[in-house]
Write an enzyme that holds these catalytic residues in place. Structure first.
Site, PDB file in Angstrom:
ATOM      1  N   ASP A 406       0.878  -1.100  -0.059  1.00 56.08           N
ATOM      2  CA  ASP A 406       0.030   0.176   0.095  1.00 56.08           C
ATOM      3  C   ASP A 406       1.041   1.187   0.249  1.00 56.08           C
ATOM      4  O   ASP A 406       1.990   1.135   0.229  1.00 56.08           O
ATOM      5  CB  ASP A 406      -1.169  -0.189   1.096  1.00 56.08           C
ATOM      6  N   GLU A 409       2.397   4.932  -4.259  1.00 54.43           N
ATOM      7  CA  GLU A 409       2.516   5.888  -5.136  1.00 54.43           C
ATOM      8  C   GLU A 409       3.911   6.502  -5.313  1.00 54.43           C
ATOM      9  O   GLU A 409       4.312   6.961  -6.423  1.00 54.43           O
ATOM     10  CB  GLU A 409       1.289   6.872  -5.184  1.00 54.43           C
ATOM     11  N   ASP A 484      -8.968   3.864  -1.952  1.00 55.31           N
ATOM     12  CA  ASP A 484      -9.814   4.221  -0.765  1.00 55.31           C
ATOM     13  C   ASP A 484     -11.219   4.708  -1.381  1.00 55.31           C
ATOM     14  O   ASP A 484     -11.308   6.056  -1.469  1.00 55.31           O
ATOM     15  CB  ASP A 484      -9.191   5.516  -0.209  1.00 55.31           C
TER      16      ASP A 484
HETATM   17  C1  GLC Z   1      -4.701   3.292   3.019  1.00 56.26           C
HETATM   18  C2  GLC Z   1      -5.262   2.244   1.911  1.00 56.26           C
HETATM   19  C3  GLC Z   1      -6.098   1.324   2.861  1.00 56.26           C
HETATM   20  C4  GLC Z   1      -5.549   0.946   4.176  1.00 56.26           C
HETATM   21  C5  GLC Z   1      -4.993   2.188   4.995  1.00 56.26           C
HETATM   22  C6  GLC Z   1      -4.210   1.765   6.323  1.00 56.26           C
HETATM   23  O1  GLC Z   1      -5.872   4.098   3.143  1.00 56.26           O
HETATM   24  O2  GLC Z   1      -5.722   2.662   0.945  1.00 56.26           O
HETATM   25  O3  GLC Z   1      -6.522   0.179   2.272  1.00 56.26           O
HETATM   26  O4  GLC Z   1      -6.575   0.258   4.916  1.00 56.26           O
HETATM   27  O5  GLC Z   1      -3.964   2.827   4.319  1.00 56.26           O
HETATM   28  O6  GLC Z   1      -3.300   0.859   6.057  1.00 56.26           O
END
Ligand code: GLC
Length: 799
Positions: A406, A409, A484
């Protein structure tokens, strides 16, 4: 004062007249009097690569997107010229290159029709601030041309009339039309006069695409740096364009079958007792589930590769207990490494000099969940190797089965732009550059390193990785989700568009956060979302957790029952979905097909967004509105059976379809043979001792496939798979099914149970491999089913 008079003109520059032409096997060079060179590579009869330099010399030819193993070769290549132009001819294409200005026109070699032509063609602007060029390409839009693709854009499926930017961006709670979001996939397909072509602009800088937005008749794309370097891919079938692009940028491997099961996630399930509560509830309520996710709170202060021992005192034991109950544990790993001298991974990264640095030498420091962090430079091969090695304990020792990448980017909190500043330096596999060039591939290279770690330490099992950010080619290493999103009806529709769009951008293994990540769905929205989600290649519920619960039982019993019913349908369809994945990983066929991909000749399909084909033969259309008892939808041409009622409908028209909350519009293509498993609570729970084949009658012919293997491991690559092809032919009083099998894999079952659906005649005789069978053995009128050996090759049913 500007001394160099050439620099006084701050505007577009253009190639001048061609002065020289050179051919080097399949690479053609056209040089102009003002130092521009066009390098045209004939990769295939239908794939041409165009690459330009404005300085008389090309940069090192390096791409993260292009797969070295992509097939190459053409049947025919001929080059000629006349006063006006050079003419490059393959068996599929004719390309003119005009001597006066280097513009190009491309035609279909068979019917000589115009497919794509340069408007201004290649032009550029010098970048005064940063050096190099802003490289641009403009094409004349053809009459009635439509545009599709471009990755994860949360916009109308047809891109016409809009402008987009590709710059991977953390986009919490993005909305319809937010641009850019997490991924950068600079590939689109175009369609006019029933012919389709694609353009892949392999440039990792920030790129822009304008589809008849700025000027009604012009489509253009440009980048803030790097080369004008693009691939022209001709169909004329859009499906062939997409599969050629996928082949070029890398065919994915098969995932373990469990990864096609249902996944449950939340930010975050902790401590261990909470994880167990959730997994036990699935089993107690008989709701199938294969994977449980641990979000950032499983770590010690969000330090990657650590565990919070208060919450998870013995991760190895817990992961094993979960595994014994059929759950695969997937954990999150972000790129930011906490600055902390007591943290071994940080110290090692620092000592080995693995972290990204700013232009003048200091480390790239940024705030993410753990606080101030440094970030590995995943564009360096030795850093990727180190990173892959860090998974040893998690995977080999603790038994984690999947990793979730995650914030790659890369996302940085509390700074303008939400990412690294442009001056950060990257190795780019030995082609040092700034973040301007490496930004869009940072997440991809992280996922690549993670994939190699899992592949190594999970061997001989298959790796499972999921990433948020991606560039073209990322499908080789990982699955993905849309980031998200929000619990709204609009987002349900967006999720549908994004999954289709990603599939037509070479990235099928994708799904949304079912129910929405931010905010809270009501039971109805959750149920409608599950209905869509079970037909997406990746099927996971996830939520931010701060607005209430989002497990299948979090609403009321009616909703729980609906959710169970649809997850069960997915588990029954696993052999169908797995076959679709096989076709994707073998022949680059997208697992979801927007109607335009399914039938581009029907102009009704060019602007449809909600209906899609899952695999090859299931037509799906989610209900996107509250309080609906059904919806209007377009049924593509051909004959279709209503999945629930077996009623036959003829397509080529819009129609109302009933769908109370416990239903949704699903149709099966006439002639399809749909393989089904019994319902299992997780993949492998049961030994499959009979495979059901739902056989849908057709007056005419239809082909279906069934791919099977060990559902994990790599033996399938050595021929241990079983691929059955079913050819069905029906007429007024006869149905014939021919079956051919390939491969060395032996399935656990010995028989098929055929459910014969929609026969227009009363059965008088059944012949199996030339022997008539006793009709007493066949339960007709009622169940209409027939049990046959899996080895049969010919079934004839006569009325
Ligand atoms: C980001 C991700 C989400 C995750 C969060 C905490 O917002 O996109 O899926 O739960 O981080 O790790």
């Amino acid at each position: 004062m500007i001394l160099n008079t050439q620099l006084e003109y701050k505007g577009d520059l253009f190639p001048a007249t061609i002065k020289a032409y050179k051919k080097d096997v399949d690479v053609l060079h056209f040089s102009t009097t003002n130092n521009v060179i066009l390098q045209l590579t004939v990769l295939r009869d239908s794939v041409l690569r165009f690459r330009y330099t404005t300085v008389g010399k090309f940069e090192n030819d390096f791409s993260y997107a292009i797969d070295e193993n992509a097939s190459r070769g053409y049947n025919h290549l001929e080059i000629s010229d006349d006063d006006e132009k050079y003419i490059v001819t393959t068996s599929k294409l004719i390309c003119f290159i005009y001597k006066s200005d280097l513009r190009k026109s491309i035609f279909d070699a068979i019917d000589k029709s115009l497919i794509c032509e340069d408007e201004k063609g290649f032009h550029w602007e010098e970048s005064y601030e940063l050096g190099g060029d802003i490289v641009k390409m403009s094409k004349a839009a053809q009459n009635g041309e439509s545009y599709f693709g471009l990755g994860d854009k949360p916009n109308h499926l047809n891109l016409k009339g809009k402008r987009f930017e590709n710059w991977a961006t953390d986009s919490y709670a993005y909305g319809k039309d937010t641009d850019p979001i997490y991924k950068a996939i600079p590939f689109y397909t175009a369609l006019h006069d029933n012919k389709s072509y694609g353009i892949f602009f392999d440039n990792t800088f920030k790129t822009y695409f304008d589809f008849c937005h700025e000027r009604r008749n012009v489509t253009s794309f440009w980048a803030q740096g790097g080369e004008m370097n693009y691939y022209f891919i001709y169909g004329p079938k859009m499906l062939d364009v997409v599969s050629n692009y996928t082949d070029l940028t890398g065919t994915p491997e098969l995932p373990p079958l469990w990864a096609l099961g249902y996944h449950q996630c939340k930010w975050s399930y902790y401590p261990e007792s909470n994880v167990k509560e959730v997994t036990s509830k699935f089993r107690e309520l008989n709701i199938p589930c294969d994977a449980i996710y641990l979000d950032i709170d499983y770590m010690e202060g969000f330090r990657c590769f650590t565990w919070n021992k208060d919450y998870f005192p013995d991760p190895k034991r817990m992961v094993k207990e979960l595994a014994d109950d059929g759950f695969k544990t997937v954990v999150i790993i972000d790129p930011g490494i906490k600055i902390d001298m007591d943290y071994d991974i940080f110290r090692e990264g620092l000592e080995k000099d693995y972290f990204c640095k700013r232009a003048d030498g200091p480390y790239m420091k940024g705030k993410v969940w753990p606080g101030e962090c440094y970030f590995p430079d995943f564009t360096r091969p030795e850093v990727r190797k180190w990173w892959a090695g860090l998974f040893k304990e998690l995977i080999e020792d603790i038994g984690v089965k999947g990793v979730w990448n995650d914030m790659n980017e890369p996302a940085v909190m509390d700074v303008p732009g939400k990412t690294f500043p442009n001056d950060v330096r990257h190795d780019y596999d030995g082609n040092p550059c700034s973040h301007r060039k490496a930004h869009n591939i940072y997440g991809m290279q992280m996922a690549r390193a993670t994939y190699h770690g899992l592949k190594k330490f999970n061997y001989p099992k298959r790796p499972f990785v999921i990433t948020r950010s991606a560039y073209s080619g990322t499908q080789r290493y990982t699955s993905t989700w849309m980031g998200d999103n929000l619990a709204s009806w609009e987002h349900l529709q967006i999720a549908n568009i994004q999954a289709q769009r990603l599939a037509m951008s070479g990235f099928s293994f994708a799904g949304s956060d079912i129910g929405g990540f931010a905010e809270q769905p009501n039971g109805e929205l959750f149920a409608r979302w599950i209905q869509l989600g079970v037909f997406h290649p990746f099927c996971r519920t996830h939520s931010s957790g701060d607005h209430g619960d989002q497990e299948p039982w979090a609403f009321d019993d009616d909703i729980t029952n609906i959710v169970r019913k649809f997850i069960e349908i997915r588990y029954q369809l696993l052999p169908y979905l797995y076959t679709a994945f096989h076709q994707y990983s073998q022949d680059n066929v997208p697992m979801l097909k927007s109607l335009v991909l399914f039938d581009q000749d029907d102009s009704q399909t060019h602007y449809r967004i909600d209906e899609f084909i899952c695999g090859n033969q299931l037509l799906i259309c989610p209900v996107n509105e509250p309080n609906a008892k059904g919806r209007r939808m377009y049924i593509p041409k051909g004959e279709w059976f209503n999945f629930w009622t077996n009623e036959l409908v003829s397509g080529g028209k819009e129609t109302w379809v009933d769908a109370d909350l416990d239903s949704m519009p699903i149709f099966v293509k006439a002639g399809a043979i749909i393989p089904k498993y019994p319902i299992q609570q997780y993949v492998g729970e049961k030994t499959i001792d009979e495979l059901t084949l739902d056989v849908y009658y057709k007056h005419g012919k239809e082909d279906s496939e069934l791919y099977e293997d060990a559902n994990d491991g790599f033996d399938y690559k050595k021929g241990r798979y079983s691929l059955r092809k079913f050819n069905l032919t029906g007429n007024d009083n006869k149905l014939v099914i021919r079956i051919h099998k390939r491969g060395k894999f032996f399935t656990s079952y010995n028989t098929f149970k055929l459910n014969l659906i929609g026969l227009p005649f009363k059965v008088k005789s059944i012949k199996i491999d030339n022997e008539y069978i006793d009709l007493k053995d066949v339960k007709f009128n009622g169940e209409n089913s027939l049990v046959v050996s899996k080895e049969v090759t010919n079934i004839q049913i006569k009325g």
